[in-house]
Design an enzyme around this catalytic site. Structure first.
Site, PDB file in Angstrom:
ATOM      1  N   SER A 174      -8.786   5.405   4.057  1.00 16.78           N
ATOM      2  CA  SER A 174      -9.942   5.126   4.909  1.00 16.78           C
ATOM      3  C   SER A 174     -10.530   6.357   5.569  1.00 16.78           C
ATOM      4  O   SER A 174     -11.706   6.358   5.916  1.00 16.78           O
ATOM      5  CB  SER A 174      -9.575   4.084   5.968  1.00 16.78           C
ATOM      6  OG  SER A 174      -8.424   4.470   6.686  1.00 16.78           O
ATOM      7  N   HIS A 202     -11.199  -0.695   1.553  1.00 18.82           N
ATOM      8  CA  HIS A 202     -12.448   0.033   1.291  1.00 18.82           C
ATOM      9  C   HIS A 202     -12.845   0.036  -0.174  1.00 18.82           C
ATOM     10  O   HIS A 202     -13.881   0.604  -0.527  1.00 18.82           O
ATOM     11  CB  HIS A 202     -12.326   1.482   1.784  1.00 18.82           C
ATOM     12  CG  HIS A 202     -12.187   1.596   3.259  1.00 18.82           C
ATOM     13  ND1 HIS A 202     -13.273   1.593   4.111  1.00 18.82           N
ATOM     14  CD2 HIS A 202     -11.097   1.656   4.054  1.00 18.82           C
ATOM     15  CE1 HIS A 202     -12.845   1.683   5.353  1.00 18.82           C
ATOM     16  NE2 HIS A 202     -11.532   1.716   5.360  1.00 18.82           N
ATOM     17  N   LYS A 234     -15.796  -5.114   5.534  1.00 23.17           N
ATOM     18  CA  LYS A 234     -16.343  -3.867   4.996  1.00 23.17           C
ATOM     19  C   LYS A 234     -17.426  -4.193   3.971  1.00 23.17           C
ATOM     20  O   LYS A 234     -18.465  -4.675   4.349  1.00 23.17           O
ATOM     21  CB  LYS A 234     -15.201  -2.993   4.530  1.00 23.17           C
ATOM     22  CG  LYS A 234     -14.556  -2.391   5.789  1.00 23.17           C
ATOM     23  CD  LYS A 234     -13.172  -1.917   5.697  1.00 23.17           C
ATOM     24  CE  LYS A 234     -12.732  -1.504   7.103  1.00 23.17           C
ATOM     25  NZ  LYS A 234     -11.295  -1.431   7.256  1.00 23.17           N
TER      26      LYS A 234
END
Ligand SMILES: *Cc1c(COP(=O)(O)O)cnc(C)c1O
Length: 382
Positions: A174, A202, A234
């Site tokens: 991240s 992610h 996300k």
């Protein structure tokens, strides 16, 4: 207490929140100023997509706002069930289980699956929730050098073979934006009879065929990666998280994960909205193509400026500055030029590696990348 706060301030480590006055998008209105937004994780631009918003509103009309109870009591609706089935299908796993957040999913899964007689191996740069889960589980905790499978192999070899072993890694890191060495991790896990847990918060929606993430189900099934975690806040633009895996894994979590059992279910409307964003993320390949174009344009321009990039091919593009104070100053200079980026300091990243964390979205236009590069040129040379 006040002395501790003063000490943080002196080290340029005091954190402040910003009040945002509009939806996450290409631009953000922050304390009355309109800024180009290069610091959100809304990679596909779905957090305020009109279709996702409409689905959320329809979900509220159908289900109300609050779910009223935990999943095990009466909070588990047909909407949650439908989303779990869709996420299982998306990840190529038999089952998926919703959690209120990625933080809760990681701590909840690790503390349910591990105990004092077990051994957990974590990448040093794993997300805080994975590290916290490993510590809270009371398993014997070992961490290996970032993405260093030789280091991991020697640590695995040093542990008694009868101990249960779990290897844990971010899929996409991240703060650095690089990918885990997945194939090597799968091989090592097999050689040492260890389990493998990948948190691809992610990567889902962003990487691979139809945004399947770092763990492509066509290549790596449940026996390769038994515990797969994803978050919904996300690329999917909503909120919550899931763990995907075998029937046995999911049933074990339902019986034993305190972060699953003792908490109110996410609003059903959130599940309805997420079903729509998942549909869009799968269908609209142009979002990933556009992101790839922005990443390439940025990396080429930043290299020309002599900025220190990391080997990241993802929408997370750190620019390493080093000192916390200098990073904050450059962040402020960029903001004065109308550009908002993340300024990340220890303890989120190791000391001496404070950085600008620049993230891209499919909502950006090429001209936005050029504006960012121009602002970086001005802000890093003064
Ligand atoms: C953001 C993130 C989480 C936490 O997810 P939330 O849903 O925001 O709590 C967990 N793991 C990784 C790798 C993340 O980047």
């Amino acid at each position: 207490m006040p002395a501790t706060l003063a000490a943080l301030a002196k080290k340029h480590l005091y954190r402040r929140r910003r009040v945002v006055e509009g939806p996450a998008g290409r631009e953000l209105v922050v304390e009355g100023r309109r800024l180009l937004n290069f610091c959100s994780n809304d990679y596909l631009g779905l957090a305020a997509d009109p279709r996702v918003c409409a689905a959320f509103k329809a979900g509220v009309d159908r289900w109300g706002v609050g779910s009223g109870a935990s999943h095990l009591v009466s909070g588990h609706t047909a909407a949650h069930q439908q989303l779990e089935v869709a996420l299982a299908d998306f990840t190529g796993r038999p089952r998926a289980l919703l959690f209120g957040s990625g933080y809760a999913a990681n701590v909840g899964a690790l503390s349910a699956l591990l105990g004092p007689r077990d051994q957990v191996f974590e990448d040093r740069l794993n997300h805080a929730s994975l590290l916290d889960g490993g510590w809270l589980s009371r398993a014997n905790f070992d961490w290996y050098a970032h993405a260093d499978t030789a280091d991991l192999a020697s640590r695995l070899g040093a542990v008694q073979s009868e101990r249960r072993k779990l290897i844990v890694s971010d899929g996409t890191f991240s703060m650095d934006g690089d990918l885990c060495p997945l194939d090597r991790l799968v091989d090592l896990a097999r050689q040492h009879a260890a389990w493998l847990m990948i948190d691809d918060a992610h990567g889902f929606g962003v990487h691979g065929a139809q945004g399947c993430g770092v763990v492509d189900p066509a290549r790596h099934d449940c026996s390769d990666v038994p515990v797969l975690v994803g978050t919904l806040g996300k690329a999917f633009g909503t909120a919550g998280a899931f763990v995907a895996g075998s029937e046995t894994l999911i049933e074990t979590l339902i019986q034993r994960s305190r972060h699953y059992i003792y908490t109110t279910a996410m609003p059903a409307a959130m599940a309805v909205a997420t079903l729509e964003s998942l549909r869009i993320a799968l269908a609209e390949e142009w979002r990933r193509t556009r992101l790839a174009g922005h990443i390439a344009r940025f990396r080429q321009g930043a290299a020309q400026l002599g900025l220190q990039l990391l080997p990241s091919a993802t929408p997370i593009q750190p620019v390493i500055i080093g000192a916390a104070g200098a990073t904050m100053d450059i962040g402020a200079a960029l903001e004065a030029r109308g550009v908002l980026v993340g300024a990340i300091r220890p303890p989120t990243v190791p000391a001496g590696t404070a950085r600008l964390r620049i993230t891209f979205s499919a909502l950006h236009e090429s001209a936005d990348i050029d504006r960012l590069l121009a602002a970086l040129a001005e802000s890093t040379t003064t």
